[in-house]
Design a protein around this motif. Structure first.
Motif, PDB file in Angstrom:
ATOM      1  N   GLU A 183      13.106  -0.424  -2.698  1.00 35.10           N
ATOM      2  CA  GLU A 183      13.342   0.898  -3.277  1.00 35.10           C
ATOM      3  C   GLU A 183      12.025   1.639  -3.530  1.00 35.10           C
ATOM      4  N   ASN A 184      10.976   0.881  -3.901  1.00 37.13           N
ATOM      5  CA  ASN A 184       9.679   1.537  -4.099  1.00 37.13           C
ATOM      6  C   ASN A 184       9.194   2.201  -2.821  1.00 37.13           C
ATOM      7  N   VAL A 185       9.448   1.554  -1.671  1.00 39.57           N
ATOM      8  CA  VAL A 185       9.030   2.136  -0.387  1.00 39.57           C
ATOM      9  C   VAL A 185       9.899   3.360  -0.073  1.00 39.57           C
TER      10      VAL A 185
ATOM     11  N   LYS B 178       0.864  -1.192   0.000  1.00 34.06           N
ATOM     12  CA  LYS B 178       0.000   0.000   0.000  1.00 34.06           C
ATOM     13  C   LYS B 178       0.896   1.236   0.000  1.00 34.06           C
ATOM     14  N   PRO B 179       0.367   2.397  -0.424  1.00 37.93           N
ATOM     15  CA  PRO B 179       1.187   3.613  -0.319  1.00 37.93           C
ATOM     16  C   PRO B 179       1.514   3.882   1.151  1.00 37.93           C
ATOM     17  N   LEU B 180       2.719   4.380   1.415  1.00 42.01           N
ATOM     18  CA  LEU B 180       3.112   4.715   2.800  1.00 42.01           C
ATOM     19  C   LEU B 180       2.224   5.824   3.328  1.00 42.01           C
TER      20      LEU B 180
ATOM     21  N   GLU C 141      14.761   1.502   8.983  1.00 40.62           N
ATOM     22  CA  GLU C 141      15.155   2.563   9.915  1.00 40.62           C
ATOM     23  C   GLU C 141      14.890   3.941   9.315  1.00 40.62           C
ATOM     24  N   LEU C 142      15.112   4.080   7.997  1.00 40.11           N
ATOM     25  CA  LEU C 142      14.832   5.365   7.362  1.00 40.11           C
ATOM     26  C   LEU C 142      13.335   5.635   7.342  1.00 40.11           C
ATOM     27  N   VAL C 143      12.554   4.562   7.094  1.00 39.87           N
ATOM     28  CA  VAL C 143      11.101   4.729   7.117  1.00 39.87           C
ATOM     29  C   VAL C 143      10.671   5.195   8.512  1.00 39.87           C
TER      30      VAL C 143
END
Lengths: 435, 469
Positions: A344-346, A312-314, A427-429
């Motif tokens: 990478e899409n996320v 799903k989109p973030l 972690e970046l998310v």
């Protein structure tokens, strides 16, 4: 210390020969094989390994020939054991050779060729140490103390271990052990009304990258998931890849039963190696009574954190992450699980973040479970190749979704005194949800 | 060279006993993995002094046994010589060591707007050295020419170990064309260690199409008409129904399976030129009753189509563990009738034949699938293979379009060349390699009972007259 004798049944020669027949010798696997790349030798390539294995099995069947000219297991075993198991060859293979399965069958066949002492040491480690989180934490505590109290600096400065080169070699491989913020089994996070995910924490992942678990929880809760921590144990990946199926099966049964009991919609991993093993439980427990069906259900529910978030989109982030980031594709995500574009899409959806292309991103880093301990020279050659490409990106951060890769690349960059940050993509998310 | 790069264990030698041609095998006595031209020269000098045969190998993807060390001796594997030494964007040349993988050169050229045109199906793995030795072709050679049209300079280790350089960054026509002689010489005149290749500017517009046909005849006729009309597509490929099935399994690409034949066609050039060609192409396809015509929507789609096409032969591995394929080139007007005869031969001998080939060049690739462990099947495919070859040669065809003669087709050379022609070729070989050490027993037919009886090989493909050695 008790040794339980292995009870793994040997694979049948005929079924193995049949699998081997699908190799048509085209050579498409050569350029993607890390060991072929650094040695230049076809014996260290997938095609060469399969060819030798086939030769040996056929020799063994043709008893009428001159037996002293037959290829022997002890001649083949070293070349198969030098395989990283990265499965890049499976991705490249047009004729669908089940290389991973063949490798696994041959590992079982060659167990008797291994040094019995080392084998039992490994088995002890696989079945007694790794699945015991208290023991792991106890060890980690002392290692942390050794590093923090200045003892490590003293040992390294005084060069006292030069008297024991083997110990010195392994001492140098010990990564800095970070602080650990423990979980309690039964903990849960988020809204119980939401989709329910069980977090699989793993053994090494939990000791070395416990912070990645907290980041995973944060990202999941922010994206509307309810996270639970059911009772669980080590996934058994190292035993499984080492051909010690009896140990892997015991661990698999435990995980399947106790995690399914928590009735998750998804079983989440943030370690590529664990994820691919959890998915392989279907094969491992295929003929295991009630576990056959349960493991199929379990494997279907198993999903890597980045693949789940890519569905799903973030949810909009609160904090931009203005960083240039390069993504190293862990073999057990890219080749073993076919999770290729999802991470990478996320990452792409995080505001401010710029993804830079990494050459040969899906080429192994040389970590491969305990490969870097067993074959340090080859592992280092393969790592050097990886680090060269990573440094060429000039990214600020390198991300990858597997603890082995994280440890290995950290070591490679440290040796080059490169200050690049290394992180798990989740972690970046998670950081993007900080205030 | 370092012990690590010299292989002599029994199992190590067995891994080098064949290339991608599984019909004939013979292990070397030692394998060396040199890193530099000097190292190659030292090895070859040693062989020259001690009269030891030597054979060069790249990635071992060859289909005619070119890298097979038929007399044992030293196998010189050049895959570690993998440096791209220079890319000259002004003069459109690249200078490479021969172990560079064909696709890796094109990856390195990505940002330059240039490409290296010859693209054999094994391009993801095969080395440029192997391409030069076999004068390799590929799907885009119908428009851009084969390897020999792209070689400007060579560095060669001659069979006595001396290093020589031929050519430069420009075309030249002084003296004998030795570069032309060496390209396609299959490692029999020496070992090529470096090459300067001609690069081509990438066209601004590229479009790929897929057309299906209910009969092989209509597809064959469409090909003949496309060529006759003066259109020069950048690719014109044929796949039969069986190949489509194999490719779909391997690549999940969704080629239509409800037809007898599929043509894959590519046009390139400026937008204006491509649009004009497209109109003419569509008219020819519909005139020949194409069932459906699709075009690739994106560059990724187009690349996926060609990746699947290039993996087709290896995808046959899903049906049988080995294949034996011919590489004949026939006049394009004969396509339909020859294809029908090939299918009839397959039926007669009950052998599985997959046809996927460079239709635009008339370069056939009938792939006869077999199981090497099935002796009866082996006899049938060899018989069928010979009949296919007869049909192609009778139609005015030649033995090889791009795979080379190697050992797998050498027996048939006398069908195409007179004794006098072959003797002239042998004299040239002897001028380079009087001791017959460089890739011995290749290209020319081996006569039964001519002193090669020490060979531990018994294979009907090797000798003329059907006598086994």
């Amino acid at each position: 210390m008790t040794f339980s004798e292995p009870s793994t049944p040997l694979p049948s020669t005929n079924s193995l020969l049949n699998s081997l027949k699908s190799c048509i010798h085209c050579g498409f696997c050569l350029p993607v094989c890390p060991t072929y790349k650094v040695t230049g030798s076809e014996v260290e390539s997938p095609r060469g390994r399969l060819y030798l294995l086939k030769h040996m099995l056929q020799d063994a069947k043709n008893e009428s020939d001159e037996p002293n000219e037959h290829l022997q297991p002890k001649q083949i075993e070293p070349h198969l054991s030098q395989c990283l198991g990265c499965l890049a060859c499976e991705t490249a293979c047009p004729s669908g050779v089940p290389y991973g399965d063949i490798l696994h069958q041959s590992q079982k066949m060659f167990l008797t060729q291994k040094n019995p002492f080392i084998r039992h040491l490994k088995r002890f480690f696989f079945q007694t140490v790794l699945p015991n989180s208290n023991l792991l934490q106890f060890g980690a505590f002392w290692l942390r103390l050794y590093q923090k109290a200045g003892l490590q600096r003293l040992v390294r400065f005084s060069n006292v271990l030069s008297l024991l080169p083997l110990i010195q070699h392994y001492e140098a491989l010990i990564p800095p052990i970070p602080q650990h913020k423990p979980f309690n089994i039964g903990m849960s996070f988020g809204n119980p009304e939401h989709e329910r995910v069980a977090l699989f924490t793993g053994c090494i992942m939990d000791v070395m990258y416990n912070s990645v678990h907290w980041a995973t929880i944060k990202a999941l809760v922010n994206n509307g998931y309810y996270v639970t921590l059911p009772e669980q144990t080590c996934c058994g990946a190292l035993a499984y890849h080492g051909g010690e199926d009896d140990i892997a099966k015991k661990l698999a049964r435990k995980n399947v039963l106790s995690i399914l009991r928590s009735q998750p919609d998804w079983v989440i991993t943030n370690s590529a190696g664990c994820g691919s093993t959890l998915k392989d439980y279907t094969k491992l427990l295929a003929n295991d009574g009630i576990y056959a069906e349960k493991s199929r259900l379990f494997s279907e529910k198993t999903v890597d954190i980045m693949a789940l978030l890519a569905k799903k989109p973030l949810k909009p982030c609160r904090l931009p992450i203005p960083q240039t980031v390069a993504y190293h594709a862990a073999c057990h995500l890219h080749h073993a699980q076919g999770i290729i574009n999802e991470p990478e899409n996320v990452l792409h959806q995080i505001e401010g973040l710029t993804l830079l292309p990494l050459k040969d991103a899906a080429f192994c880093c040389g970590s491969a479970g305990i490969y870097n301990l067993e074959h340090p020279e080859l592992s280092n050659d393969i790592l050097a190749e990886k680090i060269r490409h990573i440094e060429a990106t000039q990214a600020q951060t390198l991300v990858t979704g597997n603890p082995g890769c994280l440890l290995q690349i950290t070591k490679g960059l440290q040796e080059n005194a490169n200050p690049m940050r290394i992180a798990h993509p989740i972690e970046l998310v998670a950081e993007s949800y900080s205030k | 060279m370092g012990h690590r790069f010299v292989l002599d264990g029994p199992e190590e030698l067995i891994a080098y006993e064949c290339d991608a041609c599984l019909l004939i095998k013979n292990a070397p006595e030692i394998v060396v993995l040199p890193k530099t031209t000097q190292e190659v020269s030292q090895v070859v000098s040693f062989c020259h002094t001690h009269k030891i045969p030597f054979t060069a190998r790249g990635a071992g993807t060859g289909l005619s046994g070119g890298a097979l060390p038929l007399k044992g001796g030293v196998l010189i594997s050049l895959n570690r010589m993998d440096q791209i030494l220079e890319i000259d964007t002004e003069n459109h040349t690249a200078t490479v060591e021969v172990g560079v993988v064909n696709a890796h050169l094109n990856q390195a050229l990505e940002a330059t707007g240039l490409f290296y045109a010859p693209d054999p199906s094994s391009q993801s793995a095969c080395t440029l050295g192997g391409n030069i030795a076999e004068n390799a072709g590929g799907i885009h050679c119908i428009k851009y020419g084969v390897t020999t049209d792209h070689i400007l300079a060579l560095e060669v280790v001659l069979p006595d170990g001396k290093i020589t350089r031929l050519g430069g960054k420009t075309r030249s026509s002084h003296g004998l064309n030795l570069i032309g002689l060496l390209v396609g010489s299959e490692g029999t005149l020496g070992i090529i260690t470096q090459a300067t290749v001609q690069l081509t500017p990438k066209p601004t517009e590229i479009r790929a199409y897929l057309a299906t046909f209910s009969t092989i005849e209509s597809a064959g006729n469409a090909v003949s008409q496309i060529i006759a009309s003066g259109l020069i597509p950048s690719a014109l490929e044929f796949m039969d129904a069986f190949t489509v099935k194999a490719v779909n399994q391997a690549y999940d690409i969704g080629f239509p399976e409800d037809s007898e034949a599929v043509l894959l066609i590519e046009l390139d050039g400026t937008l204006h030129v491509v649009l004009d060609q497209e109109d003419r192409l569509m008219a020819i396809l519909s005139e020949n009753n194409a069932q459906q015509t699709r075009s690739a929507q994106t560059a990724e789609d187009r690349q996926a189509i060609w990746a699947a096409r290039k993996g087709a032969v290896a995808a046959y591995g899903r049906f049988q563990p080995a294949f034996y394929l011919h590489d004949t080139v026939i006049p394009r007007s004969e396509l339909t009738s020859v294809l029908k005869k090939i299918l009839a031969i397959g039926k007669k001998h009950q052998i599985l034949i997959g046809n996927v080939f460079h239709a635009g060049d008339g370069n056939l690739h009938p792939n006869i699938l077999f199981d090497p462990d099935d002796a009866d099947m082996l006899q049938r495919i060899l018989k069928g293979g010979e009949e296919i070859l007869d049909v192609c040669l009778q139609a005015g065809g030649v033995l090889s379009g791009e795979h080379g003669i190697g050992i797998e087709k050498s027996k048939y050379m006398s069908r195409l060349f007179s004794e006098a022609d072959l003797n002239k070729m042998k004299q040239i070989k002897a001028a380079f390699d009087p001791q017959q050490l460089s890739n011995p027993l290749k290209i020319f037919p081996i006569r039964a009972g001519c002193g090669e009886t020490h060979l531990s090989i018994s294979n009907p493909l090797l000798t003329t007259g059907g006598a086994w050695i």
